[in-house]
Write an enzyme that holds these catalytic residues in place. Sequence first.
Site, short mmCIF file in Angstrom:
data_model
loop_
_atom_site.label_atom_id
_atom_site.label_comp_id
_atom_site.label_asym_id
_atom_site.label_seq_id
_atom_site.Cartn_x
_atom_site.Cartn_y
_atom_site.Cartn_z
N ASP A 17 83.48 10.75 88.48
CA ASP A 17 82.23 11.42 88.09
C ASP A 17 81.28 11.30 89.27
O ASP A 17 80.88 10.19 89.64
CB ASP A 17 81.69 10.68 86.85
CG ASP A 17 80.32 11.18 86.42
OD1 ASP A 17 79.71 12.00 87.13
OD2 ASP A 17 79.88 10.73 85.35
N ILE A 18 80.89 12.41 89.84
CA ILE A 18 80.11 12.39 91.07
C ILE A 18 78.72 11.77 90.88
O ILE A 18 78.14 11.25 91.84
CB ILE A 18 80.02 13.81 91.69
CG1 ILE A 18 79.69 13.72 93.18
CG2 ILE A 18 79.05 14.70 90.94
CD1 ILE A 18 80.00 14.96 93.97
N VAL A 40 78.86 20.34 86.26
CA VAL A 40 78.42 19.22 87.09
C VAL A 40 76.90 19.28 87.32
O VAL A 40 76.24 18.24 87.42
CB VAL A 40 79.23 19.17 88.41
CG1 VAL A 40 78.90 20.31 89.35
CG2 VAL A 40 79.05 17.83 89.10
N ASP A 41 76.34 20.48 87.36
CA ASP A 41 74.89 20.67 87.52
C ASP A 41 74.14 19.96 86.38
O ASP A 41 73.19 19.20 86.62
CB ASP A 41 74.61 22.18 87.51
CG ASP A 41 73.24 22.56 88.07
OD1 ASP A 41 72.54 21.67 88.58
OD2 ASP A 41 72.90 23.75 87.99
N TYR A 130 82.49 29.12 87.58
CA TYR A 130 82.49 30.25 88.51
C TYR A 130 83.89 30.80 88.81
O TYR A 130 84.02 31.83 89.46
CB TYR A 130 81.75 29.89 89.80
CG TYR A 130 80.24 30.00 89.70
CD1 TYR A 130 79.61 30.23 88.47
CD2 TYR A 130 79.42 29.90 90.83
CE1 TYR A 130 78.22 30.34 88.37
CE2 TYR A 130 78.03 30.01 90.74
CZ TYR A 130 77.45 30.23 89.51
OH TYR A 130 76.08 30.35 89.42
#
Length: 181
Positions: A17-18, A40-41, A130
Amino acid sequence: MTSLTVAGRRLEITRGDITRETVDAIANAANEALRGGAGVDGAIHRAAGPGLLGELRERYPHGTPTGTAAITGGHGLPARWVLHAVGPVWRGGGQGEADLLAGAYRSCLRLADEVGARSVAFPAISMGIYGYPGPEGARVAVRTVAEHLRGATAIELARFVLFSDETHGLFADALADLGSE
Ligand code: ADP
């Protein structure tokens, strides 16, 4: 963790998880409006807290175009900076998607160098909502970052933090291809 040395610098891939990364800068897969979103945003905005959206509104009232990136502080995140990259929506590959995806990564790397970041983590930009296809998206990502590491840069570590086994596998293959050249 899988890694490759490029001009004395580390290029790594890992699962995770970034938002938990303790590197100097993490990249976000944002959209042109830079007002938060899904994937993720959303995770980055939740973990950073409302100050992140406030800084984006103030510094980037008009957002940033596809193929570029914007920079903010990390707010509640362990990372000091967030690089908000806008990758392309996949429209079949004939709309400059590869150049735009490479541009998004390159813009992040340039911004990271401008602030003097030594370590940067990336998600798989454009490869979620996307719709950028796997093998090609991973290939562009790994090659664009490796190219930057071969040039004049203060970045010593670039890490791809992949959320699923499937994406991790695609990046592992792309890294192996690069390493065997
Ligand atoms: P895009 O709209 O650019 O495709 P997404 O957020 O939909 O962006 O997906 C980009 C990638 O980020 C996908 O591979 C998705 O699984 C992954 N992802 C989602 N959440 C996280 C997270 N917390 N850390 C790292 N990667 C994540």
